[in-house]
Design a protein around this motif. Structure first.
Motif, short mmCIF file in Angstrom:
data_model
loop_
_atom_site.label_atom_id
_atom_site.label_comp_id
_atom_site.label_asym_id
_atom_site.label_seq_id
_atom_site.Cartn_x
_atom_site.Cartn_y
_atom_site.Cartn_z
N GLU A 33 -8.49 -2.59 5.91
CA GLU A 33 -8.23 -3.66 4.94
C GLU A 33 -6.81 -4.19 5.10
OE1 GLU A 33 -7.46 -3.67 0.23
OE2 GLU A 33 -9.44 -2.90 0.82
N ASN A 92 -2.68 5.71 0.23
CA ASN A 92 -3.73 4.71 0.13
C ASN A 92 -3.96 4.02 1.48
OD1 ASN A 92 -5.69 3.24 -1.25
ND2 ASN A 92 -4.25 1.64 -1.82
N ILE A 118 -6.57 5.50 3.75
CA ILE A 118 -7.95 5.20 3.37
C ILE A 118 -8.30 3.74 3.67
CG2 ILE A 118 -9.52 5.05 1.39
CD1 ILE A 118 -7.73 7.26 0.09
N LYS A 119 -7.34 2.85 3.50
CA LYS A 119 -7.61 1.42 3.59
C LYS A 119 -6.89 0.73 4.75
CE LYS A 119 -8.79 0.86 -1.20
NZ LYS A 119 -8.77 -0.04 -2.32
N TYR A 170 0.86 -1.19 0.00
CA TYR A 170 0.00 0.00 0.00
C TYR A 170 0.89 1.23 0.00
CZ TYR A 170 -3.98 -2.88 1.52
OH TYR A 170 -4.97 -3.81 1.60
#
Length: 55
Positions: free
Chosen positions: A15, A8, A11-12, A4
Motif C-alpha cells: 500500500e 505498520n 504489514i502495509k 506509516y
C-alpha cells in the motif's frame, strides 16, 4: 504526505509503495512517533541511470 509507523509498514508495504508510485506522494516512516525514513518516487531518467550502473 502519507505516514506509516515502522510496525505498520511491515504489514502495509504494498500500500505504501502504491502511494508513492501511483499517488505521486512521499511516505514518511516513523519509529516511536519520530520520522526515521522516507519513501520517495525516483524519476524515470534517474531509474535508467541507476540501472546502468548495476550492469
Amino acid at each position: 504526505m502519507a505516514e506509516y509507523s515502522s510496525d505498520n509498514l511491515r504489514i502495509k508495504l504494498a500500500e505504501a509503495l502504491n502511494t508513492v508510485i501511483y499517488g505521486n506522494e512521499s511516505v514518511t516512516v516513523t519509529r516511536y512517533g519520530k520520522p526515521v525514513a522516507m519513501l520517495v518516487r525516483i524519476d524515470t531518467d534517474q531509474r535508467a541511470d541507476s540501472t546502468d550502473e548495476h550492469e
